[in-house]
Write a protein that holds these residues in place. Structure first.
Motif, short mmCIF file in Angstrom:
data_model
loop_
_atom_site.label_atom_id
_atom_site.label_comp_id
_atom_site.label_asym_id
_atom_site.label_seq_id
_atom_site.Cartn_x
_atom_site.Cartn_y
_atom_site.Cartn_z
N LEU A 1 0.86 -1.19 0.00
CA LEU A 1 0.00 0.00 0.00
C LEU A 1 0.89 1.23 0.00
O LEU A 1 1.96 1.24 0.62
N GLN A 2 0.42 2.27 -0.68
CA GLN A 2 1.19 3.50 -0.75
C GLN A 2 0.25 4.69 -0.73
O GLN A 2 -0.84 4.64 -1.31
N PHE B 1 2.38 -5.82 3.46
CA PHE B 1 1.70 -6.72 4.38
C PHE B 1 1.56 -8.11 3.76
O PHE B 1 1.45 -8.24 2.54
N PRO B 2 1.48 -9.17 4.60
CA PRO B 2 1.04 -10.46 4.06
C PRO B 2 -0.37 -10.27 3.52
O PRO B 2 -1.18 -9.57 4.12
N THR B 3 -0.69 -10.87 2.40
CA THR B 3 -1.94 -10.59 1.70
C THR B 3 -3.19 -10.77 2.56
O THR B 3 -4.11 -9.98 2.48
N ALA B 4 -3.24 -11.81 3.36
CA ALA B 4 -4.40 -11.99 4.25
C ALA B 4 -3.94 -12.24 5.68
O ALA B 4 -4.56 -12.98 6.42
N GLY B 5 -2.83 -11.65 6.05
CA GLY B 5 -2.30 -11.81 7.39
C GLY B 5 -1.31 -12.97 7.47
O GLY B 5 -1.29 -13.84 6.61
N VAL B 6 -0.52 -12.98 8.52
CA VAL B 6 0.52 -14.01 8.67
C VAL B 6 -0.08 -15.39 8.95
O VAL B 6 0.56 -16.40 8.71
N ASP B 7 -1.31 -15.43 9.43
CA ASP B 7 -1.93 -16.71 9.77
C ASP B 7 -2.60 -17.41 8.59
O ASP B 7 -3.02 -18.56 8.71
N TYR B 8 -2.72 -16.71 7.45
CA TYR B 8 -3.39 -17.32 6.30
C TYR B 8 -2.71 -16.91 5.00
O TYR B 8 -3.24 -16.13 4.21
N PRO B 9 -1.50 -17.44 4.74
CA PRO B 9 -0.76 -17.07 3.52
C PRO B 9 -1.48 -17.55 2.26
O PRO B 9 -2.30 -18.48 2.31
N THR B 10 -1.15 -16.95 1.16
CA THR B 10 -1.84 -17.26 -0.11
C THR B 10 -1.66 -18.71 -0.53
O THR B 10 -2.51 -19.25 -1.24
N THR B 11 -0.60 -19.37 -0.10
CA THR B 11 -0.41 -20.78 -0.48
C THR B 11 -1.45 -21.68 0.17
O THR B 11 -1.64 -22.81 -0.26
N GLY B 12 -2.15 -21.21 1.17
CA GLY B 12 -3.21 -21.98 1.82
C GLY B 12 -4.59 -21.73 1.28
O GLY B 12 -5.56 -22.37 1.69
N TRP B 13 -4.72 -20.80 0.34
CA TRP B 13 -6.03 -20.46 -0.21
C TRP B 13 -6.54 -21.60 -1.10
O TRP B 13 -5.77 -22.28 -1.79
N GLU B 14 -7.84 -21.77 -1.10
CA GLU B 14 -8.49 -22.77 -1.95
C GLU B 14 -8.99 -22.11 -3.24
O GLU B 14 -9.36 -20.93 -3.23
N LEU C 1 0.15 -6.01 -5.79
CA LEU C 1 0.52 -7.33 -5.30
C LEU C 1 1.98 -7.59 -5.63
O LEU C 1 2.45 -7.25 -6.72
N LEU C 2 2.71 -8.19 -4.68
CA LEU C 2 4.11 -8.52 -4.86
C LEU C 2 4.27 -10.03 -4.76
O LEU C 2 3.70 -10.66 -3.87
N ASP C 3 5.06 -10.61 -5.66
CA ASP C 3 5.29 -12.05 -5.60
C ASP C 3 6.32 -12.36 -4.52
O ASP C 3 6.78 -11.47 -3.79
N GLU C 4 6.71 -13.63 -4.40
CA GLU C 4 7.62 -14.05 -3.33
C GLU C 4 8.99 -13.40 -3.41
O GLU C 4 9.71 -13.32 -2.41
N THR C 5 9.37 -12.86 -4.58
CA THR C 5 10.67 -12.19 -4.71
C THR C 5 10.57 -10.69 -4.45
O THR C 5 11.57 -10.00 -4.45
N GLY C 6 9.34 -10.19 -4.27
CA GLY C 6 9.12 -8.76 -4.09
C GLY C 6 8.86 -8.03 -5.39
O GLY C 6 8.70 -6.82 -5.40
#
Length: 87
Positions: free
Chosen positions: A9-10, A26-39, A67-72
């Motif tokens: 965000l800017q 920020f983590p996209t949906a918080g540190v407790d629910y990373p995008t790799t866990g999305w269905e 949105l930033l990928d894993e490399t930024g």
């Protein structure tokens, strides 16, 4: 997603969007629910705060998101969300 994405965000003056007065990643949906866990097809909601500095000059500002990928690296174009006016 195959990797954990982040959200940038800017807040920048409309007259000079390349000179942000506030920014955060920020983590996209918080540190407790990373995008790799999305269905597939899942709707995910998150809330983020970005603060206007107390010394921000009066004028019009724009909030943008990217949105930033894993490399930024940017994973999409920057989206302008909404303008705000500081008096």
């Amino acid at each position: 997603p195959q990797a954990d994405w982040r959200l940038a965000l800017q807040l920048a003056p409309v007259a000079d969007p390349a000179a942000p007065v506030a920014q955060a990643v920020f983590p996209t949906a918080g540190v407790d629910y990373p995008t790799t866990g999305w269905e597939p097809g899942e709707v995910v909601r998150a809330q983020f705060d970005i603060f206007l500095p107390t010394d921000a000059a009066p004028g019009d500002y724009i909030v943008t998101v990217r949105l930033l990928d894993e490399t930024g690296s940017p994973g999409m174009e920057t989206l302008s969300l909404f303008p705000i006016s500081v008096e």
